[in-house]
Design an enzyme around this catalytic site. Structure first.
Site, PDB file in Angstrom:
ATOM      1  N   CYS A   2       0.812   6.209  -6.048  1.00  0.00           N
ATOM      2  CA  CYS A   2       0.242   7.454  -5.560  1.00  0.00           C
ATOM      3  C   CYS A   2      -1.273   7.313  -5.459  1.00  0.00           C
ATOM      4  O   CYS A   2      -1.881   6.510  -6.157  1.00  0.00           O
ATOM      5  CB  CYS A   2       0.598   8.600  -6.493  1.00  0.00           C
ATOM      6  SG  CYS A   2       2.370   8.830  -6.727  1.00  0.00           S
ATOM      7  N   ARG A  27      -0.974   2.210   0.053  1.00  0.00           N
ATOM      8  CA  ARG A  27      -0.242   2.256  -1.197  1.00  0.00           C
ATOM      9  C   ARG A  27       1.219   2.682  -0.977  1.00  0.00           C
ATOM     10  O   ARG A  27       2.053   2.478  -1.852  1.00  0.00           O
ATOM     11  CB  ARG A  27      -0.902   3.272  -2.152  1.00  0.00           C
ATOM     12  CG  ARG A  27      -2.252   2.822  -2.660  1.00  0.00           C
ATOM     13  CD  ARG A  27      -2.998   3.964  -3.335  1.00  0.00           C
ATOM     14  NE  ARG A  27      -4.157   3.449  -4.061  1.00  0.00           N
ATOM     15  CZ  ARG A  27      -4.268   3.418  -5.374  1.00  0.00           C
ATOM     16  NH1 ARG A  27      -3.303   3.880  -6.127  1.00  0.00           N
ATOM     17  NH2 ARG A  27      -5.341   2.939  -5.960  1.00  0.00           N
ATOM     18  N   TRP A  74       4.597   9.295  -3.647  1.00  0.00           N
ATOM     19  CA  TRP A  74       5.949   8.775  -3.466  1.00  0.00           C
ATOM     20  C   TRP A  74       6.905   9.787  -4.080  1.00  0.00           C
ATOM     21  O   TRP A  74       6.677  10.276  -5.195  1.00  0.00           O
ATOM     22  CB  TRP A  74       6.119   7.444  -4.197  1.00  0.00           C
ATOM     23  CG  TRP A  74       5.813   6.224  -3.399  1.00  0.00           C
ATOM     24  CD1 TRP A  74       4.671   5.503  -3.420  1.00  0.00           C
ATOM     25  CD2 TRP A  74       6.682   5.565  -2.475  1.00  0.00           C
ATOM     26  NE1 TRP A  74       4.771   4.437  -2.567  1.00  0.00           N
ATOM     27  CE2 TRP A  74       5.984   4.456  -1.977  1.00  0.00           C
ATOM     28  CE3 TRP A  74       7.991   5.829  -2.017  1.00  0.00           C
ATOM     29  CZ2 TRP A  74       6.544   3.586  -1.042  1.00  0.00           C
ATOM     30  CZ3 TRP A  74       8.540   4.961  -1.093  1.00  0.00           C
ATOM     31  CH2 TRP A  74       7.819   3.853  -0.610  1.00  0.00           C
ATOM     32  N   ASN A  98      -1.536  11.000 -10.996  1.00  0.00           N
ATOM     33  CA  ASN A  98      -0.786   9.751 -10.971  1.00  0.00           C
ATOM     34  C   ASN A  98      -0.323   9.456 -12.388  1.00  0.00           C
ATOM     35  O   ASN A  98      -1.071   9.678 -13.339  1.00  0.00           O
ATOM     36  CB  ASN A  98      -1.658   8.585 -10.493  1.00  0.00           C
ATOM     37  CG  ASN A  98      -2.095   8.721  -9.057  1.00  0.00           C
ATOM     38  OD1 ASN A  98      -1.563   9.516  -8.304  1.00  0.00           O
ATOM     39  ND2 ASN A  98      -3.084   7.933  -8.674  1.00  0.00           N
ATOM     40  N   GLY A  99       0.876   8.909 -12.542  1.00  0.00           N
ATOM     41  CA  GLY A  99       1.348   8.517 -13.859  1.00  0.00           C
ATOM     42  C   GLY A  99       2.456   9.402 -14.386  1.00  0.00           C
ATOM     43  O   GLY A  99       3.133  10.098 -13.621  1.00  0.00           O
ATOM     44  N   GLU A 479       8.705 -17.183 -17.492  1.00  0.00           N
ATOM     45  CA  GLU A 479       7.718 -16.572 -16.608  1.00  0.00           C
ATOM     46  C   GLU A 479       6.299 -16.899 -17.071  1.00  0.00           C
ATOM     47  O   GLU A 479       5.415 -17.171 -16.248  1.00  0.00           O
ATOM     48  CB  GLU A 479       7.930 -15.056 -16.568  1.00  0.00           C
ATOM     49  CG  GLU A 479       6.805 -14.246 -15.930  1.00  0.00           C
ATOM     50  CD  GLU A 479       6.556 -14.560 -14.470  1.00  0.00           C
ATOM     51  OE1 GLU A 479       5.573 -14.033 -13.931  1.00  0.00           O
ATOM     52  OE2 GLU A 479       7.318 -15.341 -13.852  1.00  0.00           O
ATOM     53  N   LYS A 483       3.489 -18.857 -14.802  1.00  0.00           N
ATOM     54  CA  LYS A 483       2.157 -18.328 -14.508  1.00  0.00           C
ATOM     55  C   LYS A 483       1.084 -19.350 -14.845  1.00  0.00           C
ATOM     56  O   LYS A 483       0.121 -19.540 -14.094  1.00  0.00           O
ATOM     57  CB  LYS A 483       1.903 -17.039 -15.298  1.00  0.00           C
ATOM     58  CG  LYS A 483       2.571 -15.817 -14.725  1.00  0.00           C
ATOM     59  CD  LYS A 483       1.939 -15.433 -13.395  1.00  0.00           C
ATOM     60  CE  LYS A 483       2.919 -14.637 -12.545  1.00  0.00           C
ATOM     61  NZ  LYS A 483       4.022 -15.398 -11.994  1.00  0.00           N
ATOM     62  N   GLU A 486       1.126 -22.152 -12.259  1.00  0.00           N
ATOM     63  CA  GLU A 486       0.711 -21.721 -10.925  1.00  0.00           C
ATOM     64  C   GLU A 486      -0.801 -21.683 -10.764  1.00  0.00           C
ATOM     65  O   GLU A 486      -1.332 -22.118  -9.737  1.00  0.00           O
ATOM     66  CB  GLU A 486       1.270 -20.325 -10.626  1.00  0.00           C
ATOM     67  CG  GLU A 486       2.744 -20.274 -10.282  1.00  0.00           C
ATOM     68  CD  GLU A 486       3.195 -18.867  -9.982  1.00  0.00           C
ATOM     69  OE1 GLU A 486       3.859 -18.670  -8.950  1.00  0.00           O
ATOM     70  OE2 GLU A 486       2.894 -17.949 -10.773  1.00  0.00           O
ATOM     71  N   HIS A 502      16.961 -29.340 -29.631  1.00  0.00           N
ATOM     72  CA  HIS A 502      17.805 -30.202 -28.815  1.00  0.00           C
ATOM     73  C   HIS A 502      16.994 -31.020 -27.811  1.00  0.00           C
ATOM     74  O   HIS A 502      17.509 -31.377 -26.744  1.00  0.00           O
ATOM     75  CB  HIS A 502      18.860 -29.362 -28.099  1.00  0.00           C
ATOM     76  CG  HIS A 502      19.790 -28.645 -29.027  1.00  0.00           C
ATOM     77  ND1 HIS A 502      20.884 -29.255 -29.598  1.00  0.00           N
ATOM     78  CD2 HIS A 502      19.763 -27.384 -29.525  1.00  0.00           C
ATOM     79  CE1 HIS A 502      21.508 -28.393 -30.385  1.00  0.00           C
ATOM     80  NE2 HIS A 502      20.843 -27.248 -30.359  1.00  0.00           N
ATOM     81  N   LYS A 602       2.089 -16.655  -0.677  1.00  0.00           N
ATOM     82  CA  LYS A 602       2.563 -15.414  -1.276  1.00  0.00           C
ATOM     83  C   LYS A 602       4.028 -15.162  -0.961  1.00  0.00           C
ATOM     84  O   LYS A 602       4.796 -14.749  -1.819  1.00  0.00           O
ATOM     85  CB  LYS A 602       1.706 -14.240  -0.778  1.00  0.00           C
ATOM     86  CG  LYS A 602       2.052 -12.906  -1.425  1.00  0.00           C
ATOM     87  CD  LYS A 602       1.784 -12.929  -2.920  1.00  0.00           C
ATOM     88  CE  LYS A 602       2.145 -11.632  -3.588  1.00  0.00           C
ATOM     89  NZ  LYS A 602       2.068 -11.717  -5.055  1.00  0.00           N
TER      90      LYS A 602
END
Length: 607
Positions: A2, A27, A74, A98-99, A479, A483, A486, A502, A602
């Protein structure tokens, strides 16, 4: 995401606000609105759909006044109609927001007991009535706003008009960003510098917990205690570009810090604040009939699928197969007659994900996609879509897109479990409440930024890093390793903690840091044993846990990053933030191209 815009000055506010809202269109939104003060009265114009609809409304019913606020929204609970659009208002106060206000039900009950009548089921409206109540009790406008915002729990950004004070505009921030713009005889408020770019390049960014009282010539910023604080005015470089970095050095950093807001936006799209429960849009297929789920994605989105596998199997008791898109279709896997294909993608254009989607669709699977671009190819090919309201993600390494994917998938897991009768009302309430607190807890987690930057210094010169996690923390370990690879170009691998013995334990020595994600859940004792095994071999452990976990690990760890204490269900979302920050600060110290790391794109739109 928002968008908020506000202005107080000498020119027509509505014209300025409409232009600012157009600059926030990137947005995403499905309704918009503006409120101004006209002769001491609040006047509003709102419209569903595109800003062009609001502009048409304003042409037919112009708004005067030199002070006002605007908002792009939204749809969350309730259809995107005029009644659900911001600003929310009564005759005393108008608010854009917002939030998420976590404690809005308690506040609403209190205010209704004092005679306040609510016109909507939204959490935003409690701010309107709470400020109004304090005004009725004789507080000044500034006192009323301060008293109100300190009672709000959650992550939020606010812009507030007060009918009896046409000389001030008030803003507040806890989590989502908010910028103050300095003009000549005019002051501005916006979600980011982009919204303010045509009016001014002199910007102050509010810090977490700040609130500001603006006149047409000045801005007085106070912290959460009410004490006046100084915030630096900077020259913004944002102009006509789609998005700017604002106060941040890199897009990736900016996107990490946007997570409280976008997580709140995504949750609001799937959350019924009146019932305090997850309520997804109606699916064009029967959730109760699903007997197997095939979850497919690539890269970071694949790790979101792995977290979803744990959630869905634990809560809904439906078996889930998670696979990377580039491998899935070449096996020609057999698919269940009543199966669901679950596809996760930031762009919605990933070729390696689109091909398995078509395979599943051609084999009679129902298709549900989790995407950040609702007009994308994957969304158009799906029977149903769960949107992630992350807004544009410019940095190549995914951050806010990943955590919003987790938020959407958590909502789906709860909905599926509820539809199948696998959880009762008490469990649903607990899980929904845990999700409701995530934006605020992520905002708290971001306060560790400086401490994590210091820890990153210990990684700059290493060649290898291991990441360990167990259960829901295992995908986050993978993840975190991705990161770091990357953007810093340091070799890193994520392992299930129980697998360390192991094979990977052979790599442990004083030169190989080990990052362990281990919230103090039912699996902590087992992971603590792994930590002690690493420490016994001279390994340097960086522990990501809550206060209880850090305390129990004691001297076995070289560094500790403390998360807020949360329900284990949402711990993966919280734990993602420190692994992002650790990778980011390591890359900055190494001097790599954080936003555009070598060899990466991207969106991968070819195989």
């Amino acid at each position: 995401m928002c968008g908020i815009i506000g202005v107080i000055g000498r020119n027509n506010a509505a014209t300025c606000l409409l232009d600012g809202l157009r600059r926030l269109e990137y947005r995403g939104y499905d309704s918009a609105g503006i409120a101004t003060l006209v002769n001491g009265k609040i006047e509003r114009r709102r419209a569903p759909g595109k800003i062009a609809n609001l502009a048409t409304r304003l042409e037919a019913e112009p708004l005067s006044g030199t002070i006002g606020v605007g908002h792009t929204r939204w749809a969350t609970h309730g259809i995107p109609n005029e009644g659900n659009a911001h600003p929310h208002a009564n005759d005393k106060v108008a608010v854009v927001h917002n939030g998420i206000i976590e404690n809005f039900q308690e506040l609403r009950a209190e205010l209704e007991g004092k005679g306040h009548a609510f016109a909507s089921d939204t959490d935003t409206e409690v701010v309107v009535h709470l400020v109004s109540q304090y005004l009725q009790e004789g507080l000044t406008a500034e006192q009323a706003v301060h008293r109100a915002i300190v009672r709000l729990e959650g992550a939020f950004a606010l812009a507030i008009l007060i009918a009896e004070r046409p000389d001030i505009l008030v803003g507040a921030r806890k989590g989502p960003p908010m910028a103050v713009g300095y003009g000549s005889g005019e002051m501005y408020l916006g979600s980011d510098a982009l919204a303010l770019a045509p009016m001014t390049n002199r910007i102050t960014y509010l810090e977490d917990g700040d609130w500001v009282v603006m006149t047409k010539d000045s801005a007085v910023v106070r912290d959460k205690t009410g004490s006046v604080v100084e915030r630096k005015i900077i020259q913004s470089a944002v102009s006509g570009a789609l998005t700017g970095k604002g106060e941040y050095r890199h897009f990736m950093q900016k996107e990490i810090f946007e997570q409280p807001q976008v997580l709140g936006d995504t949750l609001r799209a799937h959350y019924n604040p009146a019932a305090r429960s997850i309520t997804l849009a109606e699916m064009p297929f029967d959730l109760k009939a699903i007997d197997r789920i095939t979850a497919v994605a690539c890269g970071t989105a694949y790790y979101a699928c792995l977290v979803a596998k744990y959630w869905i199997e634990m809560l809904a008791k439906v078996p889930v197969e998670a696979d990377v898109g580039s491998e899935f279709r070449y096996r020609e896997p057999p698919l269940s007659k009543n199966g669901l294909g679950l596809f996760v993608s930031q762009s919605g254009e990933t070729a390696d994900t689109m091909a398995p989607l078509k395979y599943c669709k051609s084999h009679g699977q129902k298709i549900l996609s989790v995407v950040n671009v609702p007009e994308s190819s994957i969304a158009r090919e799906s029977h149903a879509v769960l949107p992630t309201l992350a807004g544009p993600e410019i940095g190549v390494a995914s951050t806010k897109a990943f955590t919003t994917q987790l938020m959407a998938l958590a909502c789906f897991a709860i909905t599926l479990a509820k539809a199948r009768g696998a959880i009762d009302a008490a469990a649903e309430a607990r899980l929904s409440s845990a999700l409701l607190g995530v934006p605020s807890r992520v905002a708290d987690m971001l306060h560790a930024n400086d401490a994590i930057a210091k820890i990153a210094e210990s990684l700059v010169d290493v060649r290898d890093v291991l990441y360990l996690g167990r259960g829901l923390s295992y995908p986050i370990a993978m993840e975190g390793a991705l990161k770091l690879k990357e953007i810093s170009y340091i070799h890193a691998e994520g392992y299930a903690a129980g697998e360390m013995k192991h094979g990977p334990i052979a790599l442990i020595d004083e030169h190989v840091p080990v990052v362990v994600i281990a919230p103090s859940d039912g699996l902590f004792d087992k992971t603590l044993s792994n930590i002690e095994q690493v420490a016994a071999r001279g390994g340097r452990v960086i522990l990501i846990s809550d206060e209880a976990g850090v305390r129990r690990a004691g001297k076995s760890v070289a560094h500790a990053i403390t998360m807020p204490q949360v329900d284990p269900f949402v711990a993966p979302i919280l734990a993602t933030v420190p692994v992002q920050l650790l990778a980011y600060h390591t890359a900055v110290l190494k001097g790599t191209d954080v936003d555009q790391p070598r060899n990466l794109a991207k969106s991968v739109t070819v195989e």
